[in-house]
Design a protein around this motif. Structure first.
Motif, PDB file in Angstrom:
ATOM      1  N   HIS A   1      47.145 103.331 -50.209  1.00  0.00           N
ATOM      2  CA  HIS A   1      46.560 103.969 -49.029  1.00  0.00           C
ATOM      3  C   HIS A   1      45.136 103.468 -48.821  1.00  0.00           C
ATOM      4  CE1 HIS A   1      49.265 107.741 -49.706  1.00  0.00           C
ATOM      5  NE2 HIS A   1      49.951 106.623 -49.592  1.00  0.00           N
ATOM      6  N   VAL A   2      44.796 103.217 -47.572  1.00  0.00           N
ATOM      7  CA  VAL A   2      43.453 102.795 -47.190  1.00  0.00           C
ATOM      8  C   VAL A   2      43.112 103.551 -45.914  1.00  0.00           C
ATOM      9  CG1 VAL A   2      41.981 100.864 -46.503  1.00  0.00           C
ATOM     10  CG2 VAL A   2      43.806 100.499 -48.163  1.00  0.00           C
ATOM     11  N   GLY A   3      41.888 104.066 -45.825  1.00  0.00           N
ATOM     12  CA  GLY A   3      41.546 104.807 -44.620  1.00  0.00           C
ATOM     13  C   GLY A   3      40.057 104.938 -44.376  1.00  0.00           C
ATOM     14  N   PHE A   4      39.760 105.495 -43.222  1.00  0.00           N
ATOM     15  CA  PHE A   4      38.398 105.717 -42.756  1.00  0.00           C
ATOM     16  C   PHE A   4      38.341 107.142 -42.220  1.00  0.00           C
ATOM     17  CE2 PHE A   4      35.462 105.805 -39.144  1.00  0.00           C
ATOM     18  CZ  PHE A   4      34.304 105.386 -39.758  1.00  0.00           C
ATOM     19  N   ASP A   5      37.245 107.831 -42.504  1.00  0.00           N
ATOM     20  CA  ASP A   5      37.081 109.215 -42.076  1.00  0.00           C
ATOM     21  C   ASP A   5      35.697 109.372 -41.465  1.00  0.00           C
ATOM     22  OD1 ASP A   5      37.536 111.974 -41.802  1.00  0.00           O
ATOM     23  OD2 ASP A   5      36.725 112.393 -43.790  1.00  0.00           O
ATOM     24  N   ALA A   6      35.623 110.031 -40.332  1.00  0.00           N
ATOM     25  CA  ALA A   6      34.336 110.295 -39.682  1.00  0.00           C
ATOM     26  C   ALA A   6      34.276 111.773 -39.316  1.00  0.00           C
ATOM     27  CB  ALA A   6      34.183 109.431 -38.441  1.00  0.00           C
ATOM     28  N   ARG A   7      33.160 112.405 -39.632  1.00  0.00           N
ATOM     29  CA  ARG A   7      32.979 113.839 -39.348  1.00  0.00           C
ATOM     30  C   ARG A   7      31.608 114.070 -38.731  1.00  0.00           C
ATOM     31  NH1 ARG A   7      36.717 117.054 -42.520  1.00  0.00           N
ATOM     32  NH2 ARG A   7      37.988 115.604 -43.716  1.00  0.00           N
ATOM     33  N   GLY A   8      31.500 115.192 -38.048  1.00  0.00           N
ATOM     34  CA  GLY A   8      30.219 115.563 -37.461  1.00  0.00           C
ATOM     35  C   GLY A   8      30.034 115.115 -36.029  1.00  0.00           C
ATOM     36  N   PHE A   9      31.070 114.639 -35.378  1.00  0.00           N
ATOM     37  CA  PHE A   9      30.960 114.126 -34.020  1.00  0.00           C
ATOM     38  C   PHE A   9      31.424 115.127 -32.961  1.00  0.00           C
ATOM     39  CE2 PHE A   9      30.957 110.313 -36.574  1.00  0.00           C
ATOM     40  CZ  PHE A   9      29.982 109.554 -35.963  1.00  0.00           C
ATOM     41  N   GLU A  10      32.173 116.134 -33.363  1.00  0.00           N
ATOM     42  CA  GLU A  10      32.674 117.095 -32.392  1.00  0.00           C
ATOM     43  C   GLU A  10      31.585 118.087 -31.993  1.00  0.00           C
ATOM     44  OE1 GLU A  10      36.448 118.751 -32.848  1.00  0.00           O
ATOM     45  OE2 GLU A  10      37.313 116.961 -33.757  1.00  0.00           O
ATOM     46  N   GLU A  11      31.746 118.647 -30.807  1.00  0.00           N
ATOM     47  CA  GLU A  11      30.738 119.558 -30.242  1.00  0.00           C
ATOM     48  C   GLU A  11      30.472 120.742 -31.172  1.00  0.00           C
ATOM     49  OE1 GLU A  11      27.793 120.532 -27.861  1.00  0.00           O
ATOM     50  OE2 GLU A  11      29.050 118.784 -27.497  1.00  0.00           O
ATOM     51  N   LYS A  12      31.497 121.357 -31.699  1.00  0.00           N
ATOM     52  CA  LYS A  12      31.330 122.524 -32.588  1.00  0.00           C
ATOM     53  C   LYS A  12      30.569 122.126 -33.854  1.00  0.00           C
ATOM     54  CE  LYS A  12      32.274 126.849 -33.346  1.00  0.00           C
ATOM     55  NZ  LYS A  12      31.722 127.904 -32.543  1.00  0.00           N
ATOM     56  N   GLU A  13      30.868 120.948 -34.391  1.00  0.00           N
ATOM     57  CA  GLU A  13      30.167 120.471 -35.585  1.00  0.00           C
ATOM     58  C   GLU A  13      28.702 120.215 -35.278  1.00  0.00           C
ATOM     59  OE1 GLU A  13      33.684 118.140 -37.989  1.00  0.00           O
ATOM     60  OE2 GLU A  13      32.796 117.147 -36.251  1.00  0.00           O
ATOM     61  N   ARG A  14      28.418 119.685 -34.099  1.00  0.00           N
ATOM     62  CA  ARG A  14      27.016 119.471 -33.687  1.00  0.00           C
ATOM     63  C   ARG A  14      26.275 120.795 -33.584  1.00  0.00           C
ATOM     64  NH1 ARG A  14      28.324 115.679 -28.728  1.00  0.00           N
ATOM     65  NH2 ARG A  14      29.385 114.074 -29.895  1.00  0.00           N
ATOM     66  N   GLU A  15      26.923 121.772 -32.943  1.00  0.00           N
ATOM     67  CA  GLU A  15      26.293 123.092 -32.782  1.00  0.00           C
ATOM     68  C   GLU A  15      25.972 123.733 -34.127  1.00  0.00           C
ATOM     69  OE1 GLU A  15      28.969 125.419 -30.436  1.00  0.00           O
ATOM     70  OE2 GLU A  15      28.701 124.154 -28.649  1.00  0.00           O
ATOM     71  N   LEU A  16      26.827 123.520 -35.101  1.00  0.00           N
ATOM     72  CA  LEU A  16      26.618 124.095 -36.435  1.00  0.00           C
ATOM     73  C   LEU A  16      25.675 123.256 -37.298  1.00  0.00           C
ATOM     74  CD1 LEU A  16      30.272 125.236 -37.150  1.00  0.00           C
ATOM     75  CD2 LEU A  16      28.310 126.679 -36.595  1.00  0.00           C
ATOM     76  N   GLY A  17      25.248 122.107 -36.779  1.00  0.00           N
ATOM     77  CA  GLY A  17      24.299 121.264 -37.496  1.00  0.00           C
ATOM     78  C   GLY A  17      24.899 120.427 -38.602  1.00  0.00           C
ATOM     79  N   TYR A  18      26.214 120.214 -38.572  1.00  0.00           N
ATOM     80  CA  TYR A  18      26.847 119.387 -39.590  1.00  0.00           C
ATOM     81  C   TYR A  18      26.314 117.967 -39.507  1.00  0.00           C
ATOM     82  CZ  TYR A  18      30.473 122.944 -40.382  1.00  0.00           C
ATOM     83  OH  TYR A  18      31.155 124.081 -40.691  1.00  0.00           O
ATOM     84  N   PRO A  19      26.130 117.308 -40.636  1.00  0.00           N
ATOM     85  CA  PRO A  19      25.677 115.913 -40.602  1.00  0.00           C
ATOM     86  C   PRO A  19      26.792 114.991 -40.110  1.00  0.00           C
ATOM     87  CG  PRO A  19      26.180 116.545 -42.845  1.00  0.00           C
ATOM     88  CD  PRO A  19      26.310 117.792 -42.011  1.00  0.00           C
ATOM     89  N   ILE A  20      26.392 113.849 -39.598  1.00  0.00           N
ATOM     90  CA  ILE A  20      27.361 112.810 -39.234  1.00  0.00           C
ATOM     91  C   ILE A  20      27.657 112.038 -40.517  1.00  0.00           C
ATOM     92  CG2 ILE A  20      27.717 110.693 -37.931  1.00  0.00           C
ATOM     93  CD1 ILE A  20      25.839 111.865 -35.802  1.00  0.00           C
ATOM     94  N   GLU A  21      28.928 112.002 -40.896  1.00  0.00           N
ATOM     95  CA  GLU A  21      29.327 111.318 -42.120  1.00  0.00           C
ATOM     96  C   GLU A  21      30.468 110.348 -41.821  1.00  0.00           C
ATOM     97  OE1 GLU A  21      28.452 114.865 -45.318  1.00  0.00           O
ATOM     98  OE2 GLU A  21      30.501 114.457 -44.732  1.00  0.00           O
ATOM     99  N   ARG A  22      30.375 109.174 -42.411  1.00  0.00           N
ATOM    100  CA  ARG A  22      31.443 108.190 -42.315  1.00  0.00           C
ATOM    101  C   ARG A  22      31.813 107.763 -43.726  1.00  0.00           C
ATOM    102  NH1 ARG A  22      28.495 104.699 -37.810  1.00  0.00           N
ATOM    103  NH2 ARG A  22      26.800 105.314 -39.148  1.00  0.00           N
ATOM    104  N   SER A  23      33.119 107.765 -44.002  1.00  0.00           N
ATOM    105  CA  SER A  23      33.597 107.457 -45.349  1.00  0.00           C
ATOM    106  C   SER A  23      34.782 106.494 -45.285  1.00  0.00           C
ATOM    107  CB  SER A  23      34.048 108.729 -46.061  1.00  0.00           C
ATOM    108  OG  SER A  23      33.028 109.673 -46.121  1.00  0.00           O
ATOM    109  N   PHE A  24      34.917 105.746 -46.351  1.00  0.00           N
ATOM    110  CA  PHE A  24      36.036 104.835 -46.547  1.00  0.00           C
ATOM    111  C   PHE A  24      36.752 105.299 -47.805  1.00  0.00           C
ATOM    112  CE2 PHE A  24      37.670 101.007 -48.678  1.00  0.00           C
ATOM    113  CZ  PHE A  24      38.527 100.546 -47.694  1.00  0.00           C
ATOM    114  N   TYR A  25      38.074 105.261 -47.822  1.00  0.00           N
ATOM    115  CA  TYR A  25      38.772 105.659 -49.037  1.00  0.00           C
ATOM    116  C   TYR A  25      39.959 104.745 -49.324  1.00  0.00           C
ATOM    117  CZ  TYR A  25      42.239 108.001 -46.086  1.00  0.00           C
ATOM    118  OH  TYR A  25      43.205 108.279 -45.155  1.00  0.00           O
ATOM    119  N   VAL A  26      40.324 104.683 -50.587  1.00  0.00           N
ATOM    120  CA  VAL A  26      41.522 103.990 -51.057  1.00  0.00           C
ATOM    121  C   VAL A  26      42.244 104.930 -52.002  1.00  0.00           C
ATOM    122  CG1 VAL A  26      40.619 101.646 -50.812  1.00  0.00           C
ATOM    123  CG2 VAL A  26      40.324 102.851 -52.963  1.00  0.00           C
TER     124      VAL A  26
END
Length: 110
Positions: free
Chosen positions: A22-47
């Motif tokens: 398995h190989v993948g990419f994950d991005a969080r913190g871009f949605e409006e609700k996440e912005r309102e809650l102050g979540y950081p923008i995170e980008r990750s790669f996984y295997v």
């Protein structure tokens, strides 16, 4: 993305046919609700390595399984579901976060 060892001719008759890479990419913190809650923008790669449950349940091999039900409606439904769903606890992953941007108020800060 999952690369199934059972799809390679040289691995079809080995125990590795039950494995997936398995190989993948994950991005969080871009949605409006996440912005309102102050979540950081995170980008990750996984295997990771996972168990190919379609091969375990419906593949050919020396172990008894449900291969005889492969072409029935329930067998088809299970095989299609397992193409898109990774059953919990059937894989292990290593994750590397390569970018984190913390939010301060309404502005972004490195």
């Amino acid at each position: 993305m999952a690369l199934k060892a059972s799809g390679f001719e040289t691995l079809k008759d080995t125990p590795l046919r039950y494995a997936e890479l398995h190989v993948g990419f994950d991005a969080r913190g871009f949605e409006e609700k996440e912005r309102e809650l102050g979540y950081p923008i995170e980008r990750s790669f996984y295997v990771g390595v996972g168990l190919n449950l379609n091969e375990v349940l419906f593949g050919t091999g020396p172990n008894p399984n449900f291969a005889r039900y492969r072409d029935t409606l329930p067998g088809w439904a299970v095989r299609k579901t397992l193409e898109y769903v990774q059953v919990p606890y059937t894989s292990v992953y290593a994750k590397s976060r390569f970018s984190t941007i913390r939010r301060v108020g309404t502005t972004l800060q490195d």
